[in-house]
Write a protein that holds these residues in place. Structure first.
Motif, PDB file in Angstrom:
ATOM      1  N   ASN A  91       1.193  -1.330  -0.245  1.00  0.00           N
ATOM      2  CA  ASN A  91      -0.135   0.097   0.190  1.00  0.00           C
ATOM      3  C   ASN A  91       0.608   1.522   0.423  1.00  0.00           C
ATOM      4  O   ASN A  91       0.342   2.015  -0.670  1.00  0.00           O
ATOM      5  N   ILE A  92       1.892   1.420   0.828  1.00  0.00           N
ATOM      6  CA  ILE A  92       2.634   2.576   1.127  1.00  0.00           C
ATOM      7  C   ILE A  92       3.600   2.431  -0.859  1.00  0.00           C
ATOM      8  O   ILE A  92       3.493   3.917  -0.860  1.00  0.00           O
ATOM      9  N   ALA A  93       4.507   1.554  -1.120  1.00  0.00           N
ATOM     10  CA  ALA A  93       4.865   1.698  -2.646  1.00  0.00           C
ATOM     11  C   ALA A  93       3.478   1.914  -3.688  1.00  0.00           C
ATOM     12  O   ALA A  93       4.278   2.802  -4.373  1.00  0.00           O
ATOM     13  N   LEU A  94       2.137   1.535  -3.323  1.00  0.00           N
ATOM     14  CA  LEU A  94       1.881   2.240  -5.107  1.00  0.00           C
ATOM     15  C   LEU A  94       0.930   3.302  -4.504  1.00  0.00           C
ATOM     16  O   LEU A  94       1.193   4.347  -5.025  1.00  0.00           O
ATOM     17  N   ASN A  95       0.879   4.662  -3.129  1.00  0.00           N
ATOM     18  CA  ASN A  95       0.260   4.902  -3.035  1.00  0.00           C
ATOM     19  C   ASN A  95       1.628   6.524  -2.491  1.00  0.00           C
ATOM     20  O   ASN A  95       1.377   7.557  -2.784  1.00  0.00           O
ATOM     21  N   PHE A  96       2.451   6.239  -2.040  1.00  0.00           N
ATOM     22  CA  PHE A  96       3.526   6.745  -1.922  1.00  0.00           C
ATOM     23  C   PHE A  96       3.737   8.271  -2.847  1.00  0.00           C
ATOM     24  O   PHE A  96       3.572   8.948  -2.767  1.00  0.00           O
ATOM     25  N   PRO A  97       4.586   7.317  -4.619  1.00  0.00           N
ATOM     26  CA  PRO A  97       4.370   8.548  -4.945  1.00  0.00           C
ATOM     27  C   PRO A  97       3.523   9.333  -5.614  1.00  0.00           C
ATOM     28  O   PRO A  97       3.835  11.162  -5.653  1.00  0.00           O
ATOM     29  N   GLU A  98       2.236   9.486  -5.208  1.00  0.00           N
ATOM     30  CA  GLU A  98       1.374  10.502  -5.500  1.00  0.00           C
ATOM     31  C   GLU A  98       0.952  11.388  -4.054  1.00  0.00           C
ATOM     32  O   GLU A  98       0.225  11.982  -4.540  1.00  0.00           O
ATOM     33  N   ALA A  99       1.647  10.397  -3.018  1.00  0.00           N
ATOM     34  CA  ALA A  99       0.617  11.217  -2.005  1.00  0.00           C
ATOM     35  C   ALA A  99       1.221  12.611  -1.515  1.00  0.00           C
ATOM     36  O   ALA A  99       2.187  12.895  -1.653  1.00  0.00           O
ATOM     37  N   HIS A 100       0.610  13.124  -0.456  1.00  0.00           N
ATOM     38  CA  HIS A 100       0.879  14.815  -0.539  1.00  0.00           C
ATOM     39  C   HIS A 100       0.335  15.537   0.677  1.00  0.00           C
ATOM     40  O   HIS A 100      -0.524  14.423   1.877  1.00  0.00           O
ATOM     41  N   ASP A 101       0.614  16.701   1.239  1.00  0.00           N
ATOM     42  CA  ASP A 101       0.480  16.688   2.679  1.00  0.00           C
ATOM     43  C   ASP A 101       0.326  15.859   3.374  1.00  0.00           C
ATOM     44  O   ASP A 101       0.495  14.813   4.404  1.00  0.00           O
ATOM     45  N   VAL A 102      -0.383  15.690   4.589  1.00  0.00           N
ATOM     46  CA  VAL A 102      -0.690  14.336   5.908  1.00  0.00           C
ATOM     47  C   VAL A 102      -0.817  12.996   5.462  1.00  0.00           C
ATOM     48  O   VAL A 102      -0.823  12.367   5.910  1.00  0.00           O
ATOM     49  N   GLY A 103      -1.741  12.668   3.739  1.00  0.00           N
ATOM     50  CA  GLY A 103      -1.756  11.781   3.139  1.00  0.00           C
ATOM     51  C   GLY A 103      -0.310  10.751   3.859  1.00  0.00           C
ATOM     52  O   GLY A 103       0.382   9.743   3.663  1.00  0.00           O
ATOM     53  N   VAL A 104       0.732  11.342   3.666  1.00  0.00           N
ATOM     54  CA  VAL A 104       2.340  11.210   3.601  1.00  0.00           C
ATOM     55  C   VAL A 104       2.199  10.999   4.724  1.00  0.00           C
ATOM     56  O   VAL A 104       3.252   9.374   5.323  1.00  0.00           O
ATOM     57  N   ASN A 105       2.299  11.377   5.677  1.00  0.00           N
ATOM     58  CA  ASN A 105       2.199  10.864   7.376  1.00  0.00           C
ATOM     59  C   ASN A 105       0.916   9.908   8.047  1.00  0.00           C
ATOM     60  O   ASN A 105       1.296   9.217   8.450  1.00  0.00           O
ATOM     61  N   ILE A 106       0.253   9.559   6.999  1.00  0.00           N
ATOM     62  CA  ILE A 106      -0.580   8.221   7.219  1.00  0.00           C
ATOM     63  C   ILE A 106       0.412   7.290   6.388  1.00  0.00           C
ATOM     64  O   ILE A 106      -0.020   6.346   7.428  1.00  0.00           O
ATOM     65  N   LEU A 107       0.941   7.417   4.800  1.00  0.00           N
ATOM     66  CA  LEU A 107       1.848   6.277   5.020  1.00  0.00           C
ATOM     67  C   LEU A 107       2.816   6.018   5.647  1.00  0.00           C
ATOM     68  O   LEU A 107       3.289   4.942   5.779  1.00  0.00           O
TER      69      LEU A 107
END
Lengths: 314, 363
Positions: free
Chosen positions: A266-282
């Motif tokens: 889940n981290i690998a798939l979503n990290f490249p597009e994550a931003h703001d608090v999304g990064v912190n969640i991952l």
């Protein structure tokens, strides 16, 4: 008048080189502890915002962090457990074959062949899993749901691509096989020779000798090897990210197209597009993964350490 | 006369050592028979159904047939205990054969699919402005070499000094703690190492979207240090204590004993260990995906901008296929082949080093 003159204590001259060198080694060792502490501290620091995040910060319909991470933890544990079911018996068999069944002369070479599996990068296993394994297994999955669909694990509808959690578990099993095999092999080889010969001399067949002498002796080693493999399977990223067709669900079904995904994937798939608090969640989910693998590995090391202290077989 | 009379019963009496046993090579014949039978069955069934010959099904049926047959026959001739032994032998051997299947399949697939783009332009061009076919992985290969080289530069001094500390100096709590936590570090998932590097540098530089090559090197170091420590420690432990004592008895300072006696004796093993640890981290994808990011252009600077690496290249070519999907897949497989070749090369060099640098007289 004989007085015993106490010999003056000889102390070696303190050399600056010695000082510098031993200090260097201590610094390097402490650095390792510092790095591990830093891993924990920075992960915690960066994941703090995730624990108080609002419900619309999460992907999907999760309302808070724990309901977001729950299915991921389930997927991580479930896929790793499935991989263990395949890998552990196979690894024990392979280790026994190399140590006790194969001809002595080629045994070492065979061990090296199995170690080669550990040299294949995980992204290659991912490519292989999706390009070769998944299409090859799909027809059998179809049969499985057709014949055993009444059994909850094999419930339909079957995945059309074969990119299911069962395929992932098989790829993971292949990846952890060399670790478990290597450690089991080591402990099987350490079985006291006299135990084996005593069993054989009493008329035991080879299998009875293994059951009476080798397996009881090697059990802690095999368990710790399996735990280390489990730690690897829990944290494996790319193979899962590439092979699995993910969903955020909790489901035990093995061959459907909706599969629980793992934390790492889940981290690998979503990290490249994550931003703001999304990064912190991952990062916070990564922290959870870190804690899980830390626990599993510590238990494994504890078992190994205990055995080393009391068996004298090292 | 007496000779013949004594000999006659000897030949008539069964040999006590082999009686009640199957002939020596009977399992092999049985295995061949099982395969022949299975091939025949599948040839007939598949031909009747008009399908292609099913090799996997044939092999599985043959092994199952063999297990059942050897157990039955051995049970009739040799008894239950021996039959169990033969069955276990068959099962354990097939476990090994099963373990070989993925290895062979992976190697075969990577080679067959990888040669499609294994050409000059793959190694001399980057993916800049390439859409569809063409392009290469030069940027990824350069990135991999730079990042892995940097990771090696960080990990080897720290790992080696720690190993020296553990073997030569370490007593008491710090040594025990380091040993334990090095073991714990071996188990850090690679993606967590990537997240750590990201968290570290994002806070340090106050840039929530930070991506650069050096961060990847730090992440790889976290994975590499414990491996270096473990293997170097093993090698240093192999150096006989007599060598250390002889040096110290001659008045050599301890640090020179370590530098001039212990290290040269074990250098072959240490280099081998370092090579193998490089081979381990060079294939890591997840941490680099997170902190080094991906790009289509060349980047020789570790400290700025995104940097492509070979494993990430493979993943990226697979994950974001364009309209000409086959070109992207070909590049992915060729990247995988290159990666495997690099890993294999490192392993071979490691073995050669171990062989040629080993101190004379130790083996």
């Amino acid at each position: 008048m004989t007085t015993t003159v106490a010999a003056p204590a000889i102390t070696a001259k303190e050399r600056p080189g010695d000082r510098v060198f031993s200090t260097l080694t201590v610094v390097a060792s402490s650095l390792i502890l510092a790095v591990l502490a830093a891993v924990a501290i920075f992960l915690v620091a960066q994941s703090m915002p995730a624990f108080v995040a609002e419900s619309d910060d999460f992907k999907g319909d999760a309302t808070n962090f724990w309901s977001y991470v729950g299915p991921l933890v389930f997927g991580t544990v479930w896929s790793a457990a499935l991989a263990m079911i395949f890998a552990v018996p196979l690894a024990i068999g392979v280790a026994l074959f190399i140590t006790h069944f194969a001809p002595r002369r080629i045994a070492q070479g065979l061990g090296y062949v199995v170690d080669l599996l550990a040299a294949v990068p995980s992204v290659v296993f991912g490519l292989w899993g999706i390009g070769v394994l998944a299409p090859a297994l799909q027809p059998y999955y179809a049969n499985l749901t057709e014949w055993f669909g009444w059994f909850p694990l094999f419930a339909g509808p079957v995945s059309g691509t074969g990119r299911t959690i069962l395929t992932v578990a098989i790829v993971l099993a292949v990846m952890v096989l060399p670790i478990i095999t290597a450690i089991s092999r080591e402990v099987f080889l350490q079985t006291p020779r006299l135990h084996e010969e005593a069993a054989l001399a009493l008329g035991a067949t080879r299998w009875e000798m293994i059951r009476m002498a080798v397996l009881p002796f090697g059990r802690p080693g095999v368990i710790s090897g399996a735990m280390l493999g489990l730690g690897r399977a829990l944290g494996e990223t790319m193979a899962v990210a590439m092979v699995l067709s993910p969903a955020t669900i909790i489901s035990f079904a093995l061959v459907q197209s909706q599969n629980p995904t793992t934390i790492a994937a889940n981290i690998a798939l979503n990290f490249p597009e994550a931003h703001d608090v999304g990064v912190n969640i991952l990062i916070a989910t990564g922290l959870i993964l870190f804690v899980i693998t830390l626990g599993v590995n510590s238990i494994a090391r504890y078992i190994v350490g205990r055995r080393k202290a009391f068996s004298g077989a090292n | 006369m007496t000779m013949t009379t004594t000999k006659a019963p000897a030949t008539a009496m069964p040999n006590a050592l082999t009686s009640g046993k199957l002939p020596k090579y009977s399992p092999l014949w049985l295995l061949a028979g099982a395969f022949a039978l299975s091939i025949a069955i599948f040839a007939v069934v598949d031909a009747a159904g008009g399908e292609a010959f099913n090799w996997a099904g044939m092999a599985v049926l043959a092994v199952v047939l063999f297990c059942v047959l050897i157990w039955l026959i051995s049970r009739l001739v040799e008894g239950g205990r021996k039959a169990t032994d033969r069955l276990v032998t068959a099962l354990v051997s097939s476990a090994f054969a099963i373990a070989l299947v993925p290895l062979i399949s992976v190697t075969y697939t990577v080679i067959v699919k990888g040669v499609a783009r294994f050409d000059l332009s793959f190694f001399t061009e980057s993916m800049r402005n390439v859409v569809g076919a063409g392009g290469g992985a030069l940027h990824a290969i350069v990135g991999t070499l730079l990042i892995t080289g940097m990771a090696t530069l960080i990990s080897v001094p720290i790992g080696l000094l720690t190993a020296i500390y553990l073997v030569e100096y370490g007593r008491g709590r710090l040594a025990r703690g380091v040993t334990f936590f090095v073991d714990v570090m071996t188990g850090i998932p690679s993606i967590v190492a990537g997240l750590f590097a990201f968290a570290l540098f994002a806070l340090l530089f106050d840039d929530p979207g930070i991506r650069f090559g050096f961060g990847g090197a730090v992440a790889l170091s976290v994975l590499m240090i414990p491996v270096v420590v473990r293997s170097s420690e093993e090698m240093l432990k192999l150096v006989p204590n007599e060598l250390r004592e002889a040096a110290l008895a001659l008045g050599v300072p301890k640090y020179l004993t370590v530098l001039k006696v212990v290290l040269p004796t074990s250098i072959a093993g240490i280099i081998t260990g370092v090579m193998i640890s490089i081979a381990r981290v060079i294939g890591e994808t997840a941490p680099l995906l997170i902190i080094a990011g991906f790009t289509a252009s060349m980047n020789y600077n570790l400290f700025a901008e995104r940097m492509m690496t070979l494993p990430v290249f493979v993943y990226n070519q697979y994950a974001s296929q364009g309209t000409d999907a086959q070109a992207y897949l070909d590049r992915a497989w060729t990247g995988a082949l290159t990666l495997i070749l690099i890993v294999a090369l490192l392993n071979i060099i490691a073995r050669l080093v171990a062989k040629f640098l080993a101190p004379k007289g130790l083996r």
